[in-house]
Design a protein around this motif. Structure first.
Motif, PDB file in Angstrom:
ATOM      1  N   ASP A  39       0.821  -1.210   0.000  1.00 24.94           N
ATOM      2  CA  ASP A  39       0.000   0.000   0.000  1.00 24.94           C
ATOM      3  C   ASP A  39       0.854   1.257   0.000  1.00 24.94           C
ATOM      4  N   ASP A  40       2.061   1.204   0.587  1.00 27.48           N
ATOM      5  CA  ASP A  40       2.938   2.370   0.584  1.00 27.48           C
ATOM      6  C   ASP A  40       3.346   2.738  -0.840  1.00 27.48           C
ATOM      7  N   PHE A  41       3.636   1.759  -1.666  1.00 28.46           N
ATOM      8  CA  PHE A  41       3.997   2.047  -3.050  1.00 28.46           C
ATOM      9  C   PHE A  41       2.782   2.596  -3.798  1.00 28.46           C
ATOM     10  N   LEU A  42       1.612   2.033  -3.542  1.00 26.88           N
ATOM     11  CA  LEU A  42       0.398   2.525  -4.184  1.00 26.88           C
ATOM     12  C   LEU A  42       0.074   3.946  -3.723  1.00 26.88           C
ATOM     13  N   LYS A  43       0.328   4.245  -2.445  1.00 25.09           N
ATOM     14  CA  LYS A  43       0.121   5.608  -1.954  1.00 25.09           C
ATOM     15  C   LYS A  43       1.077   6.567  -2.664  1.00 25.09           C
ATOM     16  N   PHE A  44       2.324   6.136  -2.840  1.00 25.42           N
ATOM     17  CA  PHE A  44       3.292   6.942  -3.583  1.00 25.42           C
ATOM     18  C   PHE A  44       2.739   7.268  -4.973  1.00 25.42           C
ATOM     19  N   LEU A  45       2.181   6.282  -5.650  1.00 30.12           N
ATOM     20  CA  LEU A  45       1.629   6.504  -6.995  1.00 30.12           C
ATOM     21  C   LEU A  45       0.504   7.543  -6.978  1.00 30.12           C
ATOM     22  N   SER A  46      -0.219   7.636  -5.876  1.00 26.68           N
ATOM     23  CA  SER A  46      -1.340   8.581  -5.808  1.00 26.68           C
ATOM     24  C   SER A  46      -0.875  10.037  -5.820  1.00 26.68           C
ATOM     25  N   TYR A  47       0.388  10.288  -5.521  1.00 22.24           N
ATOM     26  CA  TYR A  47       0.929  11.645  -5.559  1.00 22.24           C
ATOM     27  C   TYR A  47       1.202  12.111  -6.993  1.00 22.24           C
ATOM     28  N   LEU A  48       1.267  11.192  -7.921  1.00 22.04           N
ATOM     29  CA  LEU A  48       1.672  11.501  -9.294  1.00 22.04           C
ATOM     30  C   LEU A  48       0.448  11.762 -10.166  1.00 22.04           C
TER      31      LEU A  48
END
Length: 164
Positions: free
Chosen positions: A63-72
């Motif tokens: 989920d941390d990687f997916l959260k990172f993607l949400s910033y882009l």
């Protein structure tokens, strides 16, 4: 190329908190999203993503990687400081700070130019970063791209095996 943009002290302070907080702590900031101020003079913390919440980073999570993607966002440049957790071939679990410069193709030309210059200023001001990554489209963004910048012996990013 120098665009005259400066990094606000609040950015440096927030970044230093990411570095200084004990790595044994369960609660610390995992991401810091930056943007250029409306007057085009400063790199500032993006208020849209700065809710002062700290993430539980005791265990890596997909989920941390997916959260990172949400910033882009597909039409807006940003710089994301990401405290990425990864595992090496000898089973060492590490976490390091990386700078991600996100300049998507659909972003305005002026904004792309600003961020091309601002990233160098940010890298100079924020000491203690393991790697800098440049992404221009979602097709560029992957765990393997992050792993490649962290080292050739990285096998997992945020607890998920890196595909070769």
């Amino acid at each position: 190329m120098d665009c005259g943009i400066q990094v606000k002290d609040s950015v440096v302070e927030a970044f230093n908190l990411m570095k200084i907080v004990s790595r044994k702590s369960e609660q610390r900031r995992k991401f810091l999203c930056l943007r250029v101020s409306d007057d085009d003079r400063y790199v500032i913390v993006n208020e849209e993503f700065d809710n002062e919440e700290f993430d539980n980073v005791k265990k890596p999570s997909e989920d941390d990687f997916l959260k990172f993607l949400s910033y882009l966002k597909s039409d807006c440049c940003c710089i994301v400081i990401y405290d990425v957790c990864y595992e090496t071939t000898n089973s060492l679990v590490k976490d390091d700070l990386v700078i991600v410069n996100w300049c998507p193709e659909k972003a305005p030309a002026k904004q792309k130019l600003q961020f091309a210059s601002a990233i160098n200023i940010v890298k100079t001001k924020l000491q203690g970063v393991k790697a800098t990554l440049q992404f221009n489209s979602m097709e560029d963004v992957s765990r393997s791209a992050v792993a490649e910048k962290l080292g050739k012996d990285v096998v997992k990013v945020e607890g998920v095996k890196v595909e070769e």
